[in-house]
Design a protein around this motif. Structure first.
Motif, PDB file in Angstrom:
ATOM      1  N   GLU A   1       0.830  -1.203   0.000  1.00  0.00           N
ATOM      2  CA  GLU A   1       0.000   0.000   0.000  1.00  0.00           C
ATOM      3  C   GLU A   1       0.868   1.258   0.000  1.00  0.00           C
ATOM      4  N   ILE A   2       1.958   1.246   0.745  1.00  0.00           N
ATOM      5  CA  ILE A   2       2.859   2.402   0.767  1.00  0.00           C
ATOM      6  C   ILE A   2       3.477   2.604  -0.614  1.00  0.00           C
ATOM      7  N   ALA A   3       3.867   1.508  -1.284  1.00  0.00           N
ATOM      8  CA  ALA A   3       4.432   1.613  -2.638  1.00  0.00           C
ATOM      9  C   ALA A   3       3.403   2.225  -3.592  1.00  0.00           C
ATOM     10  N   TYR A   4       2.133   1.845  -3.442  1.00  0.00           N
ATOM     11  CA  TYR A   4       1.091   2.420  -4.302  1.00  0.00           C
ATOM     12  C   TYR A   4       0.905   3.913  -4.010  1.00  0.00           C
ATOM     13  N   ASP A   5       0.941   4.297  -2.740  1.00  0.00           N
ATOM     14  CA  ASP A   5       0.824   5.710  -2.390  1.00  0.00           C
ATOM     15  C   ASP A   5       1.990   6.519  -2.966  1.00  0.00           C
ATOM     16  N   ILE A   6       3.180   5.939  -2.942  1.00  0.00           N
ATOM     17  CA  ILE A   6       4.347   6.611  -3.535  1.00  0.00           C
ATOM     18  C   ILE A   6       4.155   6.772  -5.038  1.00  0.00           C
ATOM     19  N   ALA A   7       3.620   5.740  -5.700  1.00  0.00           N
ATOM     20  CA  ALA A   7       3.365   5.824  -7.143  1.00  0.00           C
ATOM     21  C   ALA A   7       2.348   6.919  -7.448  1.00  0.00           C
ATOM     22  N   GLN A   8       1.302   7.024  -6.633  1.00  0.00           N
ATOM     23  CA  GLN A   8       0.310   8.084  -6.841  1.00  0.00           C
ATOM     24  C   GLN A   8       0.926   9.467  -6.631  1.00  0.00           C
ATOM     25  N   SER A   9       1.773   9.595  -5.643  1.00  0.00           N
ATOM     26  CA  SER A   9       2.440  10.881  -5.403  1.00  0.00           C
ATOM     27  C   SER A   9       3.324  11.255  -6.587  1.00  0.00           C
ATOM     28  N   GLY A  10       4.026  10.272  -7.127  1.00  0.00           N
ATOM     29  CA  GLY A  10       4.861  10.532  -8.298  1.00  0.00           C
ATOM     30  C   GLY A  10       4.032  10.947  -9.501  1.00  0.00           C
ATOM     31  N   ALA A  11       2.875  10.308  -9.692  1.00  0.00           N
ATOM     32  CA  ALA A  11       2.006  10.669 -10.813  1.00  0.00           C
ATOM     33  C   ALA A  11       1.476  12.094 -10.645  1.00  0.00           C
ATOM     34  N   GLU A  12       1.101  12.469  -9.418  1.00  0.00           N
ATOM     35  CA  GLU A  12       0.646  13.842  -9.157  1.00  0.00           C
ATOM     36  C   GLU A  12       1.770  14.841  -9.423  1.00  0.00           C
ATOM     37  N   ASN A  13       2.983  14.484  -9.011  1.00  0.00           N
ATOM     38  CA  ASN A  13       4.142  15.340  -9.266  1.00  0.00           C
ATOM     39  C   ASN A  13       4.360  15.485 -10.773  1.00  0.00           C
ATOM     40  N   GLY A  14       4.219  14.382 -11.504  1.00  0.00           N
ATOM     41  CA  GLY A  14       4.358  14.446 -12.962  1.00  0.00           C
ATOM     42  C   GLY A  14       3.326  15.347 -13.602  1.00  0.00           C
ATOM     43  N   LEU A  15       2.084  15.291 -13.126  1.00  0.00           N
ATOM     44  CA  LEU A  15       1.040  16.188 -13.648  1.00  0.00           C
ATOM     45  C   LEU A  15       1.390  17.650 -13.386  1.00  0.00           C
TER      46      LEU A  15
ATOM     47  N   ARG B   1       4.799  -0.669  -7.247  1.00  0.00           N
ATOM     48  CA  ARG B   1       3.456  -0.499  -7.806  1.00  0.00           C
ATOM     49  C   ARG B   1       3.516   0.643  -8.804  1.00  0.00           C
ATOM     50  N   GLU B   2       2.589   0.627  -9.770  1.00  0.00           N
ATOM     51  CA  GLU B   2       2.607   1.635 -10.831  1.00  0.00           C
ATOM     52  C   GLU B   2       1.258   2.348 -10.940  1.00  0.00           C
ATOM     53  N   GLU B   3       1.339   3.633 -11.213  1.00  0.00           N
ATOM     54  CA  GLU B   3       0.154   4.459 -11.468  1.00  0.00           C
ATOM     55  C   GLU B   3       0.335   5.098 -12.836  1.00  0.00           C
ATOM     56  N   GLN B   4      -0.725   5.093 -13.656  1.00  0.00           N
ATOM     57  CA  GLN B   4      -0.643   5.651 -15.006  1.00  0.00           C
ATOM     58  C   GLN B   4      -1.743   6.683 -15.190  1.00  0.00           C
ATOM     59  N   ILE B   5      -1.350   7.830 -15.756  1.00  0.00           N
ATOM     60  CA  ILE B   5      -2.294   8.913 -16.050  1.00  0.00           C
ATOM     61  C   ILE B   5      -2.157   9.266 -17.524  1.00  0.00           C
ATOM     62  N   THR B   6      -3.285   9.383 -18.190  1.00  0.00           N
ATOM     63  CA  THR B   6      -3.309   9.816 -19.598  1.00  0.00           C
ATOM     64  C   THR B   6      -3.967  11.196 -19.630  1.00  0.00           C
ATOM     65  N   ALA B   7      -3.325  12.150 -20.324  1.00  0.00           N
ATOM     66  CA  ALA B   7      -3.827  13.524 -20.354  1.00  0.00           C
ATOM     67  C   ALA B   7      -3.555  14.159 -21.716  1.00  0.00           C
ATOM     68  N   THR B   8      -4.414  15.117 -22.073  1.00  0.00           N
ATOM     69  CA  THR B   8      -4.203  15.900 -23.296  1.00  0.00           C
ATOM     70  C   THR B   8      -3.989  17.359 -22.913  1.00  0.00           C
ATOM     71  N   TYR B   9      -3.262  18.061 -23.774  1.00  0.00           N
ATOM     72  CA  TYR B   9      -2.921  19.462 -23.528  1.00  0.00           C
ATOM     73  C   TYR B   9      -3.428  20.273 -24.706  1.00  0.00           C
ATOM     74  N   GLN B  10      -4.521  21.020 -24.490  1.00  0.00           N
ATOM     75  CA  GLN B  10      -5.079  21.848 -25.558  1.00  0.00           C
ATOM     76  C   GLN B  10      -5.457  23.211 -24.995  1.00  0.00           C
TER      77      GLN B  10
ATOM     78  N   GLY C   1      -5.347   5.434 -13.377  1.00  0.00           N
ATOM     79  CA  GLY C   1      -5.519   4.173 -12.660  1.00  0.00           C
ATOM     80  C   GLY C   1      -4.191   3.452 -12.459  1.00  0.00           C
ATOM     81  N   GLU C   2      -4.289   2.327 -11.779  1.00  0.00           N
ATOM     82  CA  GLU C   2      -3.084   1.535 -11.539  1.00  0.00           C
ATOM     83  C   GLU C   2      -2.720   0.787 -12.815  1.00  0.00           C
ATOM     84  N   ALA C   3      -1.442   0.779 -13.116  1.00  0.00           N
ATOM     85  CA  ALA C   3      -0.936   0.079 -14.311  1.00  0.00           C
ATOM     86  C   ALA C   3      -0.457  -1.307 -13.897  1.00  0.00           C
ATOM     87  N   TYR C   4      -0.876  -2.308 -14.648  1.00  0.00           N
ATOM     88  CA  TYR C   4      -0.478  -3.693 -14.368  1.00  0.00           C
ATOM     89  C   TYR C   4       0.402  -4.190 -15.506  1.00  0.00           C
TER      90      TYR C   4
END
Length: 153
Positions: free
Chosen positions: A68-82, A130-139, A149-152
């Motif tokens: 669970e901690i690894a998943y929380d770290i992945a989510q934090s990284g994804a938020e940082n990436g956004l 654990r992995e978190e994946q975000i897909t986004a567009t920039y317009q 969501g979580e990437a498997y």
């Protein structure tokens, strides 16, 4: 009328019966010891099994928590990436230390509808990942998240 006195002689048979009763009592004492030993062994076995089950459950709980901690770290990284992508559309990723773990962020795509940004964040702590994946567009200077969501693998 006279008193009648009956005297009984102890025969050899009654003496043998007394000896047999004594011997049986000796056997019963040994039998009680064996019974006590049996119940002691059963009690120790049940107690040992309970202790082993408690240890196994404790270890699996710890592993669940690290996942669970690894998943929380992945989510934090994804938020940082956004956040970094909003500030700089040319951002491609980095590795960020978060607590005792780290998040490795990679960004691919150009941000268009045809080729959206894909932010993949791998959160690791110890041997858990654990992995978190975000897909986004920039317009029109607006970053829109289309999938998260979580990437498997």
């Amino acid at each position: 009328m006279g008193n009648i006195v009956i005297t009984a002689k102890k025969s050899r048979n009654s003496q043998n019966e007394l000896k047999q009763q004594f011997l049986l009592t000796g056997y019963e004492r040994g039998q009680a010891l064996i019974t006590l030993l049996f119940f002691t062994i059963v009690g120790i076995t049940i107690t040992s099994a309970a202790v082993v089950m408690i240890l196994v459950n404790s270890l699996s709980g710890t592993k669940q928590q690290q996942g669970e901690i690894a998943y929380d770290i992945a989510q934090s990284g994804a938020e940082n990436g956004l956040l970094r992508l909003i500030r700089n559309p040319a951002y491609t990723g980095e590795t960020v230390s978060i607590g005792n773990g780290s998040a490795t962020i990679t960004v691919t795509g150009s941000g268009t509808v045809v080729s959206p940004f894909v932010i993949l964040s791998k959160g690791t702590i110890g041997s858990f990942m654990r992995e978190e994946q975000i897909t986004a567009t920039y317009q029109n200077n607006l970053l829109t998240v289309t999938k998260r969501g979580e990437a498997y693998q």
